[in-house]
Design a protein around this motif. Structure first.
Motif, short mmCIF file in Angstrom:
data_model
loop_
_atom_site.label_atom_id
_atom_site.label_comp_id
_atom_site.label_asym_id
_atom_site.label_seq_id
_atom_site.Cartn_x
_atom_site.Cartn_y
_atom_site.Cartn_z
N VAL A 403 -17.17 23.12 16.11
CA VAL A 403 -16.64 21.75 16.07
C VAL A 403 -17.75 20.76 16.38
CG1 VAL A 403 -14.99 20.14 17.10
CG2 VAL A 403 -14.33 22.53 16.70
N PHE A 404 -18.52 21.05 17.43
CA PHE A 404 -19.62 20.17 17.80
C PHE A 404 -20.61 20.01 16.65
CE2 PHE A 404 -23.80 19.28 19.57
CZ PHE A 404 -23.54 18.29 20.51
N ASP A 405 -21.00 21.13 16.04
CA ASP A 405 -21.97 21.08 14.95
C ASP A 405 -21.43 20.32 13.75
OD1 ASP A 405 -23.72 22.53 16.50
OD2 ASP A 405 -23.26 24.46 15.56
N ALA A 406 -20.16 20.57 13.41
CA ALA A 406 -19.56 19.87 12.27
C ALA A 406 -19.50 18.37 12.51
CB ALA A 406 -18.16 20.42 12.00
N LEU A 407 -19.18 17.99 13.73
CA LEU A 407 -19.11 16.57 14.07
C LEU A 407 -20.49 15.91 13.99
CD1 LEU A 407 -17.61 14.09 15.21
CD2 LEU A 407 -17.98 15.02 17.50
N MET A 408 -21.47 16.54 14.60
CA MET A 408 -22.80 15.93 14.64
C MET A 408 -23.46 15.88 13.27
SD MET A 408 -22.77 15.04 17.71
CE MET A 408 -24.40 14.30 17.78
N ASN A 409 -23.01 16.73 12.35
CA ASN A 409 -23.57 16.74 11.01
C ASN A 409 -22.89 15.76 10.06
OD1 ASN A 409 -25.57 18.69 11.51
ND2 ASN A 409 -24.14 20.39 11.13
N GLN A 410 -21.89 15.08 10.56
CA GLN A 410 -21.22 14.09 9.71
C GLN A 410 -22.14 12.90 9.44
OE1 GLN A 410 -17.95 14.36 8.29
NE2 GLN A 410 -18.49 16.45 8.96
N PRO A 411 -22.21 12.45 8.18
CA PRO A 411 -23.05 11.27 7.88
C PRO A 411 -22.47 10.02 8.54
CG PRO A 411 -21.73 11.89 5.99
CD PRO A 411 -21.55 12.99 6.99
N SER A 412 -23.33 9.12 8.90
CA SER A 412 -22.89 7.87 9.50
C SER A 412 -22.20 7.02 8.44
CB SER A 412 -24.09 7.10 10.06
OG SER A 412 -24.72 7.84 11.08
N PRO A 413 -21.17 6.28 8.84
CA PRO A 413 -20.48 5.41 7.88
C PRO A 413 -21.45 4.40 7.26
CG PRO A 413 -19.25 5.57 9.93
CD PRO A 413 -20.56 6.19 10.17
N SER A 414 -21.22 4.08 6.02
CA SER A 414 -22.07 3.11 5.34
C SER A 414 -21.86 1.73 5.93
CB SER A 414 -21.73 3.08 3.84
OG SER A 414 -22.42 2.04 3.20
N ASN A 415 -22.95 1.00 6.05
CA ASN A 415 -22.88 -0.37 6.58
C ASN A 415 -22.59 -1.39 5.49
OD1 ASN A 415 -23.46 0.40 9.22
ND2 ASN A 415 -25.69 0.40 8.80
#
Length: 416
Positions: A403-415
């Motif tokens: 879960v931690f790895d999947a979360l941290m690998n999520q791309p940041s929302p576009s600005n």
């Protein structure tokens, strides 16, 4: 223990006292016109002596006890200390509910059985719970702390961070010396001033401690009966419901909806039955019209617990779900019940910084968990659960490594 402030206090202007933390000491040393740390502390003691007189502390105690208090730099360090790692439920539980405490608790049950039965009749708190608190707080009195209580409280009262709270507790401690004719040199406890077999803060000692051995003095260091009776009185006043358990371990079906989990989401036993929750032997959890909250402290691979109203009373003693479960299960074991039916899983070790990173990421992705503080609390668990649901994971609210790895690998929302 969560302290309960007494009506006897007169609180005034103590938040203005000088902070004795290292940065302030360094600044004072750099400014030749500023008072030295020794002078700051001396003035703080004078101010506290004035407060002591105003709340009725005797002249002797004001002069001979408070007036001779010593600043303890180590106490400030302990107050500022931050853990490096986020403690897992498995690590917490295994260190506290162990064979030694269970066996010792049963020995103490045999030793004090008649007295504990009397306390149960008077206060409605069964023996095993009093023994569980005693065991967790001081290993049944074998370790009550080693910090001089008055020095600790004065040091913390003269520090900006929680000056008002600790000056209040100090006043109660001084009044206790007068009321109970205590020897201040024998008053040792935790670095924060918790005292005796059951680690009462002075305000709780003042308001809830009782003379269990009927010798005319309430001494929570030297009298096991005073400590046990005081714990029973304290729990009754916190709202303990006679005749009810703290909770129980339960079993969940494979298809369980983990969005129902959480201390703040209690439901009736009939609703838990409908959701497929059972006792560990497969029987229904019950039909009584009472509510329980489902706790899954180690994720879906670990044990699950249904916590009743008395669990919330335990949390008023120490506001930690881990502590509450440990007290409840240790009490069950002392009373002769068996071990957990589900083994404790090996859980990942996260640093506090890693937990802050997780919280920042959740906030960034729109799963609001509030300020990133590195604490795996209810808000963070809720955010994790929302993320798990968005990824079709088992939404138990626990940051397993995948879960931690999947979360941290999520791309940041576009600005854009």
């Amino acid at each position: 223990m969560q302290a309960v402030l007494s009506k006897f206090l007169v609180i005034a202007r103590w938040s203005l006292l000088g902070c004795l933390s290292t940065p302030v000491l360094a600044q004072a040393n750099a400014d030749t016109n500023a008072p030295t740390p020794r002078e700051q502390f001396a003035q703080c003691v004078v101010d506290l002596q004035q407060q002591a007189k105003s709340v009725g502390v005797s002249q002797r105690v004001t002069d001979e006890v408070l007036g001779k208090a010593q600043f303890k730099e180590k106490i400030i360090s302990l107050d500022r200390n931050q853990p490096e790692f986020v403690q897992t439920f498995t690590d917490y539980f295994e260190k506290r509910v162990n064979t030694w405490r269970i066996d010792k608790g049963r020995q103490m049950l045999a030793k004090h059985r008649a007295f504990l039965n009397e306390l149960n009749k008077e206060y409605g708190v069964p023996a095993q719970y009093l023994l569980a608190f005693w065991g967790l707080e001081t290993n049944f009195g074998s370790y009550k702390g080693k910090s001089p209580v008055i020095d600790s409280l004065v040091t913390l009262a003269c520090d900006n961070r929680r000056s008002r709270y600790f000056s209040s507790e100090l006043m109660q401690a001084l009044l206790l010396i007068d009321r109970e004719k205590l020897d201040d040199k024998q008053m040792v406890g935790s670095w924060a001033g918790a005292m005796g077999h059951t680690q009462f803060m002075p305000s709780a000692y003042m308001k809830y401690a009782v003379d269990g051995d009927k010798d005319g003095q309430i001494n929570l260091w030297n009298s096991e009966k005073d400590a046990l009776a005081s714990a029973a009185n304290f729990l009754k006043n916190l709202g303990w419901q006679a005749g009810y358990k703290w909770g129980r371990e339960v079993s969940l079906p494979e298809s369980f909806d983990y969005t129902l989990v959480g201390k703040n989401s209690p439901k009736t036993l009939s609703l838990w039955n409908d959701a497929g929750v059972t006792r560990t032997d497969g029987k229904p959890v019950g039909v009584a019209d009472i509510k329980g909250a489902l706790l899954v402290p180690a994720g879906h691979e670990g044990p699950s617990f249904l916590a009743y109203k008395n669990f919330n009373v335990i949390l008023r003693w120490n506001n930690s779900e881990y502590y509450g479960i440990a007290v409840g299960h240790l009490a069950d074991r002392i009373a002769g019940l068996g071990t957990l039916s589900k083994p404790l899983p090996k859980l990942p070790d996260y640093t506090v910084d890693e937990m802050r990173q997780l919280q920042d990421k959740l906030n960034e992705l729109g799963f609001d968990v509030g300020k990133a503080d590195g604490i795996l609390g209810p808000g963070t668990r809720s955010g994790i659960r929302q993320f798990q649901l968005s990824k079709n994971m088992i939404a138990d609210g626990y940051p397993a490594r995948n879960v931690f790895d999947a979360l941290m690998n999520q791309p940041s929302p576009s600005n854009s």
